[in-house]
Scaffold this motif. Structure first.
Motif, PDB file in Angstrom:
ATOM      1  N   ILE A   1       4.041   3.231  -2.889  1.00 45.16           N
ATOM      2  CA  ILE A   1       2.872   2.403  -2.568  1.00 45.16           C
ATOM      3  C   ILE A   1       2.261   2.788  -1.221  1.00 45.16           C
ATOM      4  O   ILE A   1       1.053   2.863  -1.086  1.00 45.16           O
ATOM      5  N   PHE A   2       3.109   3.036  -0.230  1.00 42.80           N
ATOM      6  CA  PHE A   2       2.567   3.202   1.114  1.00 42.80           C
ATOM      7  C   PHE A   2       2.524   4.644   1.602  1.00 42.80           C
ATOM      8  O   PHE A   2       1.976   4.918   2.657  1.00 42.80           O
ATOM      9  N   THR A   3       3.133   5.566   0.882  1.00 43.51           N
ATOM     10  CA  THR A   3       3.076   6.947   1.326  1.00 43.51           C
ATOM     11  C   THR A   3       2.508   7.877   0.264  1.00 43.51           C
ATOM     12  O   THR A   3       1.463   8.491   0.453  1.00 43.51           O
ATOM     13  N   PHE A   4       3.180   7.937  -0.876  1.00 42.84           N
ATOM     14  CA  PHE A   4       2.773   8.923  -1.866  1.00 42.84           C
ATOM     15  C   PHE A   4       1.428   8.556  -2.500  1.00 42.84           C
ATOM     16  O   PHE A   4       0.518   9.375  -2.579  1.00 42.84           O
TER      17      PHE A   4
ATOM     18  N   PRO B   1      -1.007   6.622  -1.278  1.00 45.93           N
ATOM     19  CA  PRO B   1      -2.097   6.865  -0.338  1.00 45.93           C
ATOM     20  C   PRO B   1      -2.453   8.335  -0.169  1.00 45.93           C
ATOM     21  O   PRO B   1      -3.627   8.668   0.014  1.00 45.93           O
ATOM     22  N   VAL B   2      -1.441   9.228  -0.232  1.00 49.40           N
ATOM     23  CA  VAL B   2      -1.761  10.652  -0.080  1.00 49.40           C
ATOM     24  C   VAL B   2      -2.678  11.094  -1.215  1.00 49.40           C
ATOM     25  O   VAL B   2      -3.735  11.704  -0.987  1.00 49.40           O
TER      26      VAL B   2
ATOM     27  N   PHE C   1      -4.455   9.157  -3.139  1.00 44.53           N
ATOM     28  CA  PHE C   1      -5.670   8.373  -3.038  1.00 44.53           C
ATOM     29  C   PHE C   1      -6.639   8.972  -2.019  1.00 44.53           C
ATOM     30  O   PHE C   1      -7.837   9.088  -2.262  1.00 44.53           O
ATOM     31  N   SER C   2      -6.107   9.384  -0.869  1.00 45.35           N
ATOM     32  CA  SER C   2      -7.007   9.889   0.164  1.00 45.35           C
ATOM     33  C   SER C   2      -7.564  11.247  -0.234  1.00 45.35           C
ATOM     34  O   SER C   2      -8.686  11.589   0.134  1.00 45.35           O
TER      35      SER C   2
ATOM     36  N   ILE D   1     -15.237   6.258   4.910  1.00 44.61           N
ATOM     37  CA  ILE D   1     -13.879   6.558   4.501  1.00 44.61           C
ATOM     38  C   ILE D   1     -13.784   7.953   3.869  1.00 44.61           C
ATOM     39  O   ILE D   1     -12.851   8.714   4.139  1.00 44.61           O
TER      40      ILE D   1
ATOM     41  N   SER E   1     -11.536  10.896   5.353  1.00 43.35           N
ATOM     42  CA  SER E   1     -10.420  11.434   4.571  1.00 43.35           C
ATOM     43  C   SER E   1     -10.497  12.950   4.506  1.00 43.35           C
ATOM     44  O   SER E   1      -9.469  13.637   4.545  1.00 43.35           O
TER      45      SER E   1
ATOM     46  N   VAL F   1      -3.674  10.410   7.391  1.00 45.05           N
ATOM     47  CA  VAL F   1      -4.018  10.566   5.985  1.00 45.05           C
ATOM     48  C   VAL F   1      -3.668   9.300   5.213  1.00 45.05           C
ATOM     49  O   VAL F   1      -4.468   8.765   4.450  1.00 45.05           O
ATOM     50  N   THR F   2      -2.466   8.771   5.449  1.00 43.10           N
ATOM     51  CA  THR F   2      -2.067   7.575   4.719  1.00 43.10           C
ATOM     52  C   THR F   2      -2.645   6.311   5.342  1.00 43.10           C
ATOM     53  O   THR F   2      -2.754   5.286   4.682  1.00 43.10           O
TER      54      THR F   2
ATOM     55  N   ILE G   1      -5.666   5.526   6.260  1.00 45.79           N
ATOM     56  CA  ILE G   1      -6.939   5.035   5.739  1.00 45.79           C
ATOM     57  C   ILE G   1      -6.741   4.310   4.393  1.00 45.79           C
ATOM     58  O   ILE G   1      -7.153   3.162   4.252  1.00 45.79           O
ATOM     59  N   PRO G   2      -6.065   4.947   3.405  1.00 45.34           N
ATOM     60  CA  PRO G   2      -5.837   4.204   2.161  1.00 45.34           C
ATOM     61  C   PRO G   2      -4.999   2.946   2.373  1.00 45.34           C
ATOM     62  O   PRO G   2      -5.263   1.925   1.746  1.00 45.34           O
ATOM     63  N   ASN G   3      -4.023   3.012   3.272  1.00 45.54           N
ATOM     64  CA  ASN G   3      -3.223   1.822   3.519  1.00 45.54           C
ATOM     65  C   ASN G   3      -4.068   0.686   4.063  1.00 45.54           C
ATOM     66  O   ASN G   3      -3.864  -0.474   3.730  1.00 45.54           O
TER      67      ASN G   3
END
Lengths: 463, 327, 284
Positions: free
Chosen positions: B32-35, B37-38, B40-41, B296, B300, C130-131, C133-135
């Protein structure tokens, strides 16, 4: 090990209870309203007065989120304030377009609020396309502060109300003092490096009247900024950025511009004159500045007599759960108690015009030494709204301007070149924004069709 | 399928389920918080996503990247970031020197080691605010010391640097364009940040790594060198330095990665990216774009360019690092 | 230790190197200490003496500290509490989740283990921004902006922690849990009663790193927190610095108070730390 784990877990749970308990208590007897505004010593009294007039509500200040982007995101995320401040026409456009500002035209009418009773230079802060979105809090236009104590000590007569910039420079040079090492003891002129006032006085503009193109590269604008640079490096009556940072404590870049550092320097007698607003009194009435004796005159006469006026307005969050209470707040901003309080506190000037034409405004019995209130009023009478463009992100423009003006202020770039680059970059940002946003593009082309000057010179650069 | 194989399979299956249960809390958070977002970004960097929702969301392909490549701002901030990394070799050399000294049998080594580690352990906003005061051009102790020195040496015409308010630099890099400008020669904000960075890093983790590296060098190598009559310098050159190559390599790569991502806190606390944008690094630029201008998608894309560079460096590390390790 | 000079008779050489070494160390120590000393001394000065060159305050003003603590504009005590509170929760949760995962990686066999571990390793290279912004947008969606949960939860699942603890657990002899399995102990028992106590040094190191990192964490609270009562120390310091402008003595007092817990933690824990840093750098 496991006992350590378990006991730590218990301790942290207990602490969580403590943290919960340490939250600010929400009292249930009144409906809570949150107002997002900047932190200012005067807010406490302004809030207390509202709570007294509207006993069903409890108004609270949220001081750290007054930047536009934060307000928008927080409102969209559902954690926004009930009412929030707006500082420019650009911000109003952004608030309205992102759908978080409530159209309160009819509600205001019902409550007997007359939008045309406020100072004209405040209209762009609340009105867009004929609709009303809020009410101004205060009104501000610049004039020249001076420290009578320094003038008296130097045997210099006080500046007259109709003086010129040439006279200003001569006076400022006479009042600038340096020690044997060449270090400044006192400056003739200190305070914000108010290039916008110079721009207004030289008859120059940031944008065309429709905001479609930046015209900072026109000769008048360059001359105005050049004049500001000359105050530092040619006439040497104003501190260089380094001298300013040295005087204002921690010495980082931008330290002076934050938190009233510059006003503090003026109050501490490090400068004889400063361009500012009546709201400086919020800080300067403080007893730490007991040696300061204030006077104010209108700005010296430049090629033009224009000044840019502005202020703050408060809008209603369309997603607020207490729209009724928020509208009460707007009503409060229109009322006599609020307007009188603003004048009394000197948080700039009352937004509703008529309350500035009273004896009580001109001569505050608690501050008999303040004999210059008419100056601020006449500055506002001449004020034009601050210039903004609806077609470009205000933060982007700020960044471009800060960088270019930094270089002018540090004397690493001549004003003409900096202004040419600033205008070019802003115009590029406008084109960029139009490429992204079809709705805006439509409005823009409509304006261009009406005769507005586009941001591009060659047709192939058009978005 | 016989009953035995079935049982074995069941055992393996249940072991996997148990392992999954152990992994789950961390793995969930990781996804949820690392993979997540990677991924996603990466997707966001191909869109014009703007948090303010005034602009309709669109897939813009490589637009953001192409715009970045042509943006003079990006080039300048990239140069700033690279410039701030010039302090890294000095810091690494300093750590090595200290490690060599500290690995001798001297008294008080532990005390010194503890002391040297203090700046990097306490590094953060409080220290940046402290250094801001140290660099004050008028009353800051650094300039007070410098001015006393100048006076003492009779150099009255020499002025102390104005540090955080100055755009100057010893390379005479121009403020705005990629080029040189002689009037920019001097010491300025970036150098102030570099010096502070060296002060913080010299006694930090790198020193400890070097100490560990030195203590792992087999003693007989030194004895053999002594047989050949090597002096201290020659022992350093022929034994210590090559034996420490893997450590040095590791430190250089990690510093490089850290340096590319660095500069945000310093800029936010000490200079707000100024004067004239000279201390705006890529990470500060990302912050401004994402959290002040809310672009954003664009932000990114910058973050991903950073990531690609870092990834490339790490790959190089894997390719060529082994060569040093097997020296 | 390693570079010892055994040549006899060259006493002057050894003496010389001895003195040079000490002189260099002393010089470095001075440079290291100078800013700290200035900070502490400035924090006891009256404002008028900040600009003067006298190193010692003419009169000591410990009330600078109480002035900061009792300031009307900022609630420094609350910032202290928030920082410690958030950092402690993150530390506890990180140790728990990471040790569980590390156990699965180091002490158990399951298909796909190495692939998942490589994924963990790979994401350790990803730059924080990198993380971030989505977080942030995730927090917006979950309505966790401006809350303790928003500060604690995303920070509590560390790939680095898993990696570090796995390294520690690999050094524990496998015969221990084989014996325990023979006795019919479940994996939970082995983890809880055997491995966890043996991994203590690793847990201590991870705790220090996590606590330190989150106590001083700046970026995330800066973008996430809006309420005054949820601010952590670094954000509070930034705000304090901007509103107290010229009062360098108070700002220095606040800075001293900010780093004192770190120094205490450091002095108490420094032995464990040295080993941790050296082990963390060993590539898995």
């Amino acid at each position: 090990m496991k006992y350590v784990f378990l006991s730590l877990f218990l301790v942290m749970s207990a602490l969580s209870v403590a943290a919960w308990w340490w939250q600010p208590v929400a009292e249930n007897d009144r409906i809570e309203l949150v107002w997002c505004s900047d932190d200012n010593p005067m807010r406490r009294e302004q809030i207390a007065l509202f709570n007294q007039l509207y006993p069903q509500y409890r108004l609270k200040l949220d001081p750290q989120n007054s930047t536009m982007e934060k307000v928008i995101v927080q409102c969209l995320a559902g954690v926004g304030p009930d009412v929030f401040d707006c500082y420019s026409g650009f911000q109003l456009t952004a608030f309205v377009r992102s759908g978080i500002a409530l159209d309160s035209t009819e509600a205001l009418l019902q409550r007997g609020v007359d939008p045309s009773a406020v100072w004209p230079c405040l209209r762009p802060l609340v009105t867009l396309d004929g609709r009303e979105y809020g009410h101004p809090d205060n009104a501000h236009a610049p004039a020249m502060w001076f420290n009578k104590a320094i003038f008296d000590e130097a045997g210099e007569p006080y500046p007259p109300n109709d003086w010129t910039w040439t006279e200003f420079i001569e006076i400022a040079q006479r009042l600038t003092k340096r020690d044997s090492r060449g270090r400044p003891v006192r400056f003739g002129f200190i305070g914000y490096w108010d290039w916008q006032s110079a721009l207004a006085q030289w008859g120059a503009n940031i944008y065309t009247s429709e905001g479609t193109r930046s015209v900072l590269d026109e000769p008048k604008a360059c001359q105005a900024v050049q004049f500001m640079q000359d105050l530092i490096y040619k006439h040497k009556v104003m501190p260089t950025p380094t001298e300013e940072a040295a005087m204002s404590g921690s010495g980082g870049w931008g330290a002076g511009a934050q938190g009233g550092g510059i006003i503090d320097l003026f109050g501490a007698g490090r400068g004889a004159m400063a361009i500012g607003g009546r709201w400086w009194l919020c800080l300067l009435r403080n007893e730490t500045y007991s040696k300061l004796r204030l006077g104010a005159v209108e700005l010296p006469r430049g090629p033009s007599r224009r000044v840019f006026g502005g202020g703050r307005s408060t809008l209603v969050n369309a997603k607020s759960h207490n729209i009724e209470g928020a509208l009460c707040f707007l009503e409060y901003l229109h009322s006599q108690p609020w307007n009188d309080l603003i004048n009394e506190q000197a948080d700039a000037l009352a937004p509703v015009k008529k309350y500035n034409y009273t004896e009580g405004f001109l001569y505050n019995p608690e501050h008999p030494e303040e004999d210059y209130n008419a100056v601020w009023r006449s500055a506002l009478e001449n004020a034009e709204p601050m210039q903004v463009s609806a077609y470009v992100n205000g933060q982007t423009v700020d960044r471009i301007l800060v960088e270019q003006l930094d270089m002018v202020k540090a004397n690493v770039k001549p004003a003409t070149r900096a202004m040419r680059d600033a205008a070019r970059k802003i115009n590029e940002a406008i084109v960029e924004q139009l490429r992204l946003d079809p709705e805006l593009r439509e409005q823009y082309y409509a304006a261009v069709k009406r005769g507005a000057r586009p941001a591009w010179d060659r047709e192939e650069d058009a978005p | 399928m016989g009953p035995r194989r079935g049982r074995a399979l069941r055992r393996r299956l249940s072991a996997t389920i148990i392992a999954g249960a152990f992994l789950l809390p961390n793995f969930l958070g990781f996804v949820i918080f690392t993979f997540g977002p990677v991924v996603f970004s990466l997707a966001a960097s191909f869109t014009n996503w703007n948090l303010m929702k005034t602009v309709p969301l669109q897939w813009v392909g490589l637009d953001n990247f192409l715009k970045l490549m042509q943006s003079p701002d990006f080039h300048r901030y990239f140069v700033n970031t690279a410039y701030l990394m010039l302090g890294l070799p000095v810091a690494i050399a300093g750590s090595l020197l200290l490690a060599v000294i500290l690995s001798q049998p001297l008294r008080g080594v532990v005390v010194y080691r503890t002391l040297f580690y203090l700046p990097s352990f306490t590094s953060g906003v409080a220290l940046f605010i402290l250094w801001k005061a140290l660099y004050n051009p008028e009353f800051g102790p650094i300039n007070q010391v410098l001015e006393t020195l100048f006076d003492w040496a009779g150099l009255t015409s020499v002025k102390a640097p104005t540090w955080l308010t100055s755009t100057q630099n010893p390379l005479a890099l121009a403020v705005e364009y990629a080029g040189f400008s002689p009037d920019q020669f001097g010491l300025g904000a970036r150098d102030a940040i570099i010096i502070m960075g060296i002060w913080t890093a010299v006694g930090g983790g790198n020193l400890l790594l070097y100490l560990a590296g030195i203590s792992n060098i087999p003693q007989d190598l030194y004895e053999a060198a002594e047989m050949d009559g090597a002096g201290a310098c020659s022992k350093f050159r022929h034994v210590t330095w090559p034996q420490l190559a893997p450590t040095t390599f590791f430190i250089v790569v990690m510093s490089f990665i850290g340096g590319l991502q660095g500069g945000f806190e310093q800029a936010r606390v000490m200079t707000l990216g100024g004067p004239a944008g000279t201390t705006t690094t890529l990470s500060y630029y990302i912050y401004v774009k994402a959290f002040e201008e809310f672009q954003i998608g664009y932000a990114s894309a910058i973050a991903w360019i950073l990531f690609i560079i870092i990834f490339a460096v790490t790959l190089l590390n894997w390719r060529f690092g082994s060569r040093y390790v097997n020296y | 230790m390693s570079i010892t000079d055994t040549r006899k008779g060259q006493w002057w050489f050894r003496r010389g190197r001895f003195y040079t070494s000490h002189a260099l160390l002393f010089l470095f120590a001075l440079t290291t200490l100078f800013p700290f000393t200035w900070m502490v001394l400035a924090s006891f000065k009256p404002l008028s003496e900040i600009r003067q060159t006298n190193p010692l305050p003419s009169e000591w003003h410990p009330e600078n500290y109480t002035d900061v603590l009792n300031s009307k504009d900022i609630s420094f005590k609350k910032y202290y509490f928030n920082s410690v509170f958030v950092a402690a929760w993150v530390t506890l949760l990180t140790c728990f989740t990471s040790s569980l995962a590390a156990y699965a990686f180091a002490r158990m066999c399951w298909p796909g283990r190495d692939a998942v571990f490589k994924l963990y390793l790979a994401t350790m290279m990803v730059p924080g921004v990198v993380t971030m912004i989505p977080n942030y947008t995730l927090m917006v969606q979950l309505h966790l902006l401006d809350s303790y949960l928003g500060l604690i939860v995303p920070a509590s699942f560390s790939a680095f922690g898993t990696f570090l603890l796995r390294q520690f657990m690999l050094t524990i002899s496998p015969s221990l849990d084989e014996a325990a399995t023979m006795d019919g102990a479940s994996h939970w028992r082995i983890y809880w009663d055997i491995i966890l106590p043996l991994a203590r040094p690793g847990l201590i190191v991870l705790s220090i790193f996590t606590f330190m990192g989150n106590y001083g964490s700046f970026f995330w609270p800066l973008v996430l927190i809006k309420s005054e009562h949820l601010r952590t120390l670094p954000i509070g310091m930034l705000y304090f610095d901007s509103i107290y402008g010229r009062q360098t003595n108070l700002i220095m007092a606040a800075s001293v108070m900010n780093i004192v817990p770190l120094i205490v933690l450091f002095v108490v824990m420094q032995r464990h730390l040295v080993r941790g840093i050296q082990l963390g750098a060993v590539k898995g």
